[in-house]
Each structure stands twice: as structure tokens, then as C-alpha cells.
Design an enzyme around this catalytic site. Structure first.
Site, PDB file in Angstrom:
ATOM      1  N   ASP A 110       0.817  -1.222   0.000  1.00 49.49           N
ATOM      2  CA  ASP A 110       0.000   0.000   0.000  1.00 49.49           C
ATOM      3  C   ASP A 110       0.848   1.267   0.000  1.00 49.49           C
ATOM      4  OD1 ASP A 110      -2.231  -1.737   0.313  1.00 49.49           O
ATOM      5  OD2 ASP A 110      -1.849  -1.783   2.461  1.00 49.49           O
ATOM      6  N   HIS A 150      -4.363  -1.486  -6.453  1.00 50.70           N
ATOM      7  CA  HIS A 150      -3.606  -0.325  -6.903  1.00 50.70           C
ATOM      8  C   HIS A 150      -4.574   0.757  -7.330  1.00 50.70           C
ATOM      9  CE1 HIS A 150       0.139  -2.957  -7.897  1.00 50.70           C
ATOM     10  NE2 HIS A 150      -0.082  -2.815  -6.620  1.00 50.70           N
TER      11      HIS A 150
HETATM   12  P1  IMP Z   1      -2.656 -12.731   1.530  1.00 52.78           P
HETATM   13  O1  IMP Z   1      -1.725 -12.123   0.535  1.00 52.78           O
HETATM   14  O2  IMP Z   1      -4.102 -12.489   1.211  1.00 52.78           O
HETATM   15  O3  IMP Z   1      -2.347 -14.171   1.796  1.00 52.78           O
HETATM   16  O4  IMP Z   1      -2.412 -11.979   2.927  1.00 52.78           O
HETATM   17  C1  IMP Z   1      -1.208 -12.136   3.678  1.00 52.78           C
HETATM   18  C2  IMP Z   1      -0.817 -10.837   4.370  1.00 52.78           C
HETATM   19  O5  IMP Z   1      -0.422  -9.899   3.381  1.00 52.78           O
HETATM   20  C3  IMP Z   1      -1.944 -10.159   5.148  1.00 52.78           C
HETATM   21  O6  IMP Z   1      -1.387  -9.490   6.269  1.00 52.78           O
HETATM   22  C4  IMP Z   1      -2.499  -9.136   4.186  1.00 52.78           C
HETATM   23  O7  IMP Z   1      -3.123  -8.069   4.834  1.00 52.78           O
HETATM   24  C5  IMP Z   1      -1.212  -8.717   3.492  1.00 52.78           C
HETATM   25  N1  IMP Z   1      -1.427  -8.213   2.121  1.00 52.78           N
HETATM   26  C6  IMP Z   1      -1.706  -8.941   1.021  1.00 52.78           C
HETATM   27  N2  IMP Z   1      -1.826  -8.150  -0.047  1.00 52.78           N
HETATM   28  C7  IMP Z   1      -1.615  -6.897   0.374  1.00 52.78           C
HETATM   29  C8  IMP Z   1      -1.573  -5.627  -0.285  1.00 52.78           C
HETATM   30  O8  IMP Z   1      -1.743  -5.495  -1.500  1.00 52.78           O
HETATM   31  N3  IMP Z   1      -1.321  -4.554   0.510  1.00 52.78           N
HETATM   32  C9  IMP Z   1      -1.086  -4.675   1.843  1.00 52.78           C
HETATM   33  N4  IMP Z   1      -1.101  -5.824   2.482  1.00 52.78           N
HETATM   34  C10 IMP Z   1      -1.365  -6.940   1.766  1.00 52.78           C
END
Ligand code: IMP
Length: 432
Positions: free
Chosen positions: A16, A44
Site C-alpha cells: 500500500d 492499486h
Molecule cells: P494474503 O496475501 O491475502 O495471503 O495476505 C497475507 C498478508 O499480506 C496479510 O497481512 C495481508 O493483509 C497482506 N497483504 C496482502 N496483499 C496486500 C496488499 O496489497 N497490501 C497490503 N497488504 C497486503
């Protein structure tokens, strides 16, 4: 072969970092924009022509007609959400046709992956990872496990119906073992086959061998921009494991995700917010779970693009950013959302950690140690002026300039861009 410009944009925190805006700005000088890891967990935001667009899988280059967008094989693809995204763009007159190419090697997020994501996060014991529940981890797990995986290219093969029929009974057992009720395991192989064949038909015009395309592109001196998703601290190998995502979200992911050797990358742009945020679980040494954090959240509209979850907010952590800048081979920094810090009377920057009474300058490899570190802060004066209209470094308030200079010095990389608002125009190009 000249390799004119192969640029990689990578987030240096926990995601982010407003990478979409920088990718969008940089696309002007590039012919190809590539997403190489992650999936629909990414969000994004790009502001183009005064309008705001939220992208998840489609590369941010889609708004420039001359740019070829590529979703490479390292991405995990939810076909339904990709099609929704394409429909959303075309309904707003953004053309999506041959300009979007999707790898036949990309792994496909299937219905069972969502259930596995939900059920497994409950089983971690203690603090949950807090995934985005988009099936990302389970899909990557099946990729590595191989036998239960589906790649986009499989969906066009004769054996696809049999492949689904073979996987579904195994997935029913796995889900039951994870505690799913019979009601929750409503997996019908024929239904899923028909649904995914339908997606395959609609995606067919975009599907290609993107590895071959990108190797040709790099060897014919095309200017390529790699768009990282999430941030380097969420990298599966080098991040705050297990509180990470399931792909290489630092600069190291470019070659495995796209097939383009890392040695061809000529420039790496590291994106940092002027402060730090994190969504989901896991340690966050500089977190401000107080009125300062709330102020940053309000000013920066720090709510997840994908899940709308409030983001955890805190001070800039130079130990973490220095680590990820080195890890990703960063040449130059972009400091984002500097305007969010205006009005705070003073700002803190974490310059080192204390672990068991010892001062350390490195980022601990084990999450338990990261949980125990105490940040060592340096206090800098804040500025009260509005800076969203500033377009030149020399017009920034002196204190804002000093703050950015201090970040650059602590991270050990020069600052090339400073963002003071969401629009393309609200960008200051600094001497890097
Ligand atoms: P997952 O990618 O859905 O498996 O999530 C794993 C960790 O990565 C969690 O803490 C999510 O909040 C974080 N996360 C996944 N994608 C993003 C993103 O695009 N921005 C910020 N955090 C993310």
C-alpha cells in the site's frame, strides 16, 4: 541487444505504498508494463484524467494506449475478478484488448482456495495472519505442491474436465479435515468445470506465452516496467514470516515471476510512504496505536483498497526500509504521501532498534525478535504548511525537505520523486 530501460517498481514496506501512481507516471517512458507476482490481494489506485480507478490484477499501464500490459506467470489469477476488472474498465471507456496479455503459466485461483484461506487462518494458533481471503496462499501452496494445481493454460486442454474431476474429491477431504461443514463443501466438479470453461473462453484473446514474449521484448530493446505488488516486508522468503504474503514481493521476485533474468533490470525504484502502514497481523515496531496513528489514518485515508480494513499506522521505520532497499537493489526512492504528515507538530523516525538492551541496526530475521525490539527514535520538527500544491523541491517548507533528506540518508538511497497528493500532477521530481 542494448537493454535501454528495464525498470522495476517495488514497495519497501508492508504494501500500500501508492506504487500504482508511480507506475502510472513511469509508463510514459515504457513500452511494456508487467505484473509478476501476487493476485487479487493487491489493490492499486490510479488517478487518470481526474478519475480514480482501482486495479487488482490488471497492470497500471492499461490507461496508456501504446503500452502492452502483461500479467506474467508468477501471478495467481482469479478469472472472475479479472473479468470483472476488465468489464469495469471497458464500461468506463478504457480499451482492454490485445493490450492485455496474460500468461498461460499463471496459476488459477479455484473455489476451494477461498475456503482453505478462511479455514487455515483460524488454525494458525495465536495471532492470525489476517489474509485478504482471496485464496492467494492456498493457490500458491497448490502451485508448489503441484498435484492439485490448475494453470491457466490447462483450461484450454482436453483433459481439463478430468483434471477438475480428479482434484475436487481430494479438496473435499482436505476441507473436511480443516473443519469445514458439509454445507461449506459444496464442490460440484461439473459445475466448476462449466464455470471455468466459460471464464477461459472470455479470457482466450489475452492468453499467451508471456515468458517468450518478454524475453523477445528485452532482447529487442523494448522498455519494460515491472510493477511489484504488496511490499518487500511481505516477501515470502525475506519478509516478516509467517506474517507475509505467499509470493516474492521484494525485487527478488522479478525473474522468477516473469522469466526475465534479474541482470537485465537497469533501475529499481523503491517506494516508501513518508510513514509506515500495515494491514493484517504481525509485528510492527513503529506502530502508533493512539491518536497519532488515528490522525495519520484519517489524513491518509488509510483503509484497505481490497478489504477496506483500517490500516495500522506508525512512524517511518528506517531500519526496515534500509533492509528492503538493499534486498531489492534499489537505486532511487519515491517518498509518497508526504502531505499526510503536514500539521503534526513533530515527527519521529526510527533509526535503530534495541533488542535485549543491545542496539542493533539490522532487521531481525525471526518474527519473535521483531516483536521484542524497541524502536530508537530521532525527533524531527513538523511543518504546518499545506504542501499539496508544491511542485518543486525548493518550494517545500524547509522542515519538510529536511525530513525527506533525513529519510534518504538513513535508508542510504537518493530520493527521485516526492508525492504530495493522489493526482499525477501532485508529484515533485527531485534530483536523484
Ligand atoms: P494474503 O496475501 O491475502 O495471503 O495476505 C497475507 C498478508 O499480506 C496479510 O497481512 C495481508 O493483509 C497482506 N497483504 C496482502 N496483499 C496486500 C496488499 O496489497 N497490501 C497490503 N497488504 C497486503
Amino acid at each position: 541487444m542494448l537493454i535501454v530501460s528495464v525498470t522495476c517498481v517495488v514497495g519497501l514496506q508492508w504494501g500500500d505504498e501508492a506504487k500504482g501512481k508511480i507506475v502510472d507516471l513511469l509508463t510514459e517512458g515504457h513500452d511494456v508494463v508487467v505484473r509478476y507476482q501476487g493476485g487479487s490481494n493487491a489493490g492499486h489506485t490510479v488517478v487518470a484524467g481526474g478519475q480514480s480507478y482501482k486495479l487488482s490484477l490488471v497492470p497500471s499501464g492499461i490507461f496508456r494506449s501504446q503500452v502492452q500490459c502483461v500479467v506474467a506467470g508468477g501471478v495467481v489469477l482469479n478469472p472472475a475478478s479479472l473479468l470483472d476488472e476488465i468489464d469495469g474498465l471497458t464500461s468506463r471507456n478504457v480499451p482492454v484488448g490485445k493490450n492485455l496479455m496474460i500468461s498461460d503459466r499463471a496459476h488459477v485461483v479455484c473455489p476451494w482456495h477461498f475456503d482453505e484461506d478462511r479455514l487455515l487462518d483460524k488454525l494458525t494458533g495465536g495471532e492470525a495472519i489476517g489474509t485478504t481471503l482471496r485464496g492467494i496462499g492456498p493457490c500458491y501452496r497448490d502451485k508448489v505442491g503441484r498435484s492439485l494445481a490448475v494453470r491457466l493454460g490447462d483450461m484450454y486442454r482436453e483433459g481439463f474436465r478430468d483434471q477438475i474431476a480428479r482434484i475436487v474429491p481430494a479438496k473435499r477431504q482436505i476441507l473436511a479435515g480443516l473443519g469445514a461443514t458439509p454445507d461449506e463443501i459444496r464442490l460440484d466438479a461439473d459445475e466448476i468445470y462449466e464455470q471455468y470453461r466459460g471464464y477461459a473462453d472470455r479470457l482466450a484473446p489475452h492468453v499467451a506465452d508471456t515468458t517468450a514474449y518478454l524475453l523477445d521484448a528485452v532482447e529487442s530493446d523494448k522498455r519494460i516496467l515491472f510493477e511489484g505488488a504488496q511490499g518487500a516486508l511481505l516477501d515470502i522468503d525475506h519478509g516478516t514470516f509467517p506474517f507475509v504474503t505467499s509470493s516474492n514481493s521484494s525485487g527478488v521476485g522479478v525473474s522468477s515471476g516473469s522469466g526475465v533474468p534479474g541482470r537485465y533490470v537497469t533501475k529499481v525504484v523503491g517506494i516508501v510512504k513518508a510513514y509506515t502502514t500495515r494491514v493484517g497481523g504481525g509485528p510492527f515496531p513503529t506502530e502508533q496505536d493512539n491518536e497519532i496513528g488515528q490522525h495519520i489514518r484519517d489524513q491518509g485515508n488509510e483503509y484497505g483498497t481490497v478489504t477496506r480494513r483500517p490500516r495500522r499506522c506508525g512512524w517511518f521505520d528506517a531500519v526496515a526500509a534500509r533492509y528492503t532497499a538493499r534486498l531489492s537493489g534499489v537505486d532511487v526512492l519515491s517518498v509518497m504521501l508526504l502531505d499526510v504528515l503536514s500539521q503534526l507538530p513533530e515527527l519521529q523516525v526510527c533509526t535503530a532498534y534495541e533488542l535485549d538492551g543491545q542496539r542493533i541496526n539490522h532487521f531481525p530475521s525471526h518474527v519473535d525478535d521483531l516483536r521484542r525490539v524497541v524502536p530508537v527514535y530521532e525527533t524531527l520538527p513538523g511543518w504546518q504548511e499545506e504542501i499539496t500544491a508544491v511542485r518543486r523541491v525548493e518550494d517545500l517548507p524547509k522542515k519538510a525537505r529536511a525530513y525527506v533528506d533525513r529519510i534518504a540518508a538513513l535508508v542510504g538511497r537518493p530520493v527521485g520523486m516526492i508525492s504530495v497528493g493522489p493526482d499525477r500532477e501532485q508529484t515533485i521530481f527531485a534530483e536523484a
